[in-house]
Design an enzyme around this catalytic site. Sequence first.
Site, short mmCIF file in Angstrom:
data_model
loop_
_atom_site.label_atom_id
_atom_site.label_comp_id
_atom_site.label_asym_id
_atom_site.label_seq_id
_atom_site.Cartn_x
_atom_site.Cartn_y
_atom_site.Cartn_z
N ASN A 80 3.01 21.83 34.15
CA ASN A 80 2.24 23.01 34.57
C ASN A 80 3.07 23.71 35.64
O ASN A 80 3.16 23.23 36.77
CB ASN A 80 0.87 22.59 35.11
CG ASN A 80 0.03 23.79 35.57
OD1 ASN A 80 0.56 24.75 36.10
ND2 ASN A 80 -1.27 23.70 35.39
N GLU A 133 0.13 27.12 32.22
CA GLU A 133 -0.06 28.16 33.24
C GLU A 133 1.18 29.05 33.35
O GLU A 133 1.67 29.33 34.44
CB GLU A 133 -0.42 27.56 34.60
CG GLU A 133 -1.90 27.34 34.79
CD GLU A 133 -2.32 27.27 36.24
OE1 GLU A 133 -2.80 28.30 36.76
OE2 GLU A 133 -2.17 26.21 36.86
N TYR A 143 -3.65 23.37 28.14
CA TYR A 143 -4.14 23.61 29.49
C TYR A 143 -5.66 23.59 29.42
O TYR A 143 -6.31 24.58 29.11
CB TYR A 143 -3.62 24.95 30.01
CG TYR A 143 -4.08 25.29 31.41
CD1 TYR A 143 -4.11 24.33 32.42
CD2 TYR A 143 -4.48 26.59 31.72
CE1 TYR A 143 -4.53 24.65 33.70
CE2 TYR A 143 -4.89 26.92 33.00
CZ TYR A 143 -4.91 25.95 33.99
OH TYR A 143 -5.34 26.28 35.26
N ASP A 177 -1.75 19.68 31.01
CA ASP A 177 -2.63 19.58 32.17
C ASP A 177 -4.04 19.38 31.62
O ASP A 177 -4.69 20.34 31.20
CB ASP A 177 -2.53 20.84 33.01
CG ASP A 177 -3.43 20.82 34.23
OD1 ASP A 177 -4.19 19.84 34.40
OD2 ASP A 177 -3.40 21.79 35.01
N ASN A 199 -6.61 18.31 33.31
CA ASN A 199 -7.63 18.55 34.33
C ASN A 199 -8.69 17.45 34.35
O ASN A 199 -9.86 17.70 34.64
CB ASN A 199 -8.26 19.93 34.16
CG ASN A 199 -7.53 20.99 34.98
OD1 ASN A 199 -7.15 20.75 36.13
ND2 ASN A 199 -7.33 22.16 34.40
N ASP A 217 2.64 23.24 42.02
CA ASP A 217 1.87 22.16 42.63
C ASP A 217 1.75 20.96 41.68
O ASP A 217 1.16 19.94 42.05
CB ASP A 217 0.49 22.63 43.08
CG ASP A 217 -0.23 23.53 42.08
OD1 ASP A 217 0.31 23.77 40.98
OD2 ASP A 217 -1.33 24.00 42.39
N HIS A 218 2.32 21.05 40.50
CA HIS A 218 2.39 19.95 39.54
C HIS A 218 3.84 19.50 39.38
O HIS A 218 4.77 20.31 39.53
CB HIS A 218 1.88 20.38 38.16
CG HIS A 218 0.45 20.78 38.12
ND1 HIS A 218 -0.52 20.02 37.50
CD2 HIS A 218 -0.19 21.89 38.60
CE1 HIS A 218 -1.69 20.63 37.60
NE2 HIS A 218 -1.51 21.76 38.26
#
Length: 288
Positions: A7, A34, A110, A148, A150, A248-249
């Site tokens: 991501n 993303e 995603y 990702d 989540n 941030d990943h």
Amino acid sequence: MRVATWNVNSVKQRVPRLLPWLDERQPDVVCLQETKLVDDAFLALLGAELAERGYEVALSGEVQWNGVAILSKVGLEDVVTGLDGAPGFPHQEARAVAATCGGIRVHSLYVPNGREPDSEHYQYKLAWLAKLNEVVAAGPADALVCGDMNIAPADADVFDPAAYVGQTHVTEPERAALASLLSLGLHDVVRDRWPDKRIFSYWDYRAGMFHQDLGMRIDLVLASTPVAGRVRAAWIDRQARKGTGPSDHAPVMVDLDEAPDGDIGPVVPPPSAKPGKRPRKLPQAKDS
């Protein structure tokens, strides 16, 4: 064959990190999430650079939000964007693309964030996961479901379960949806390889979470049994989360048949500091 999922949290912002990373790690197949660009803009930005590196590209993008891609050096056939019959919120978002790469059906996903338990976003997430389950179940025996998700599969996949009480990503319905996907015969290859290790793939930008190693493992590579049997290494490329201008990943790396860097991991390089104390208030970003 080296497969990675990452991501990038805006491919436009991540170009200075993405291209050198491709040159260093030399993945054969890359699933991106993303991307936050429509397809034409993605190709205008990176098409020539990727072609020079030998990658074919499959895309599903939209303006500003979401967006997924598959980059492949080992073929790119039978490309399908979206999930047939998946719910929209309100439209069907750019959250899934699949293609056959080197004889393996690869999904770059995603998964919706869910935002808050029992919200409309949360119900959308569960409905979307149910449709994903149907699509994967109907697919071929050789498959990789990457992205990702989540969802942190278990309490061991968050730095402190108490910090996530009342949050998405860890609720029983979400974990049950992931377990249902795994029950199709998929294997969480990183956790299978490192069953007792502290492994994260996402750290919030705020409050020094990365430097304290206060993260979550929500980026997964799920492999069908035939593909899982070919895994020689499975690890998190933490180096890509360090330095200036990171996502941030961090990328999740899986080597099939041979491991160019050896059987390393689970997180490379390992954190240099001991895990920090839990913040009083979790700085959980909505967009993870």
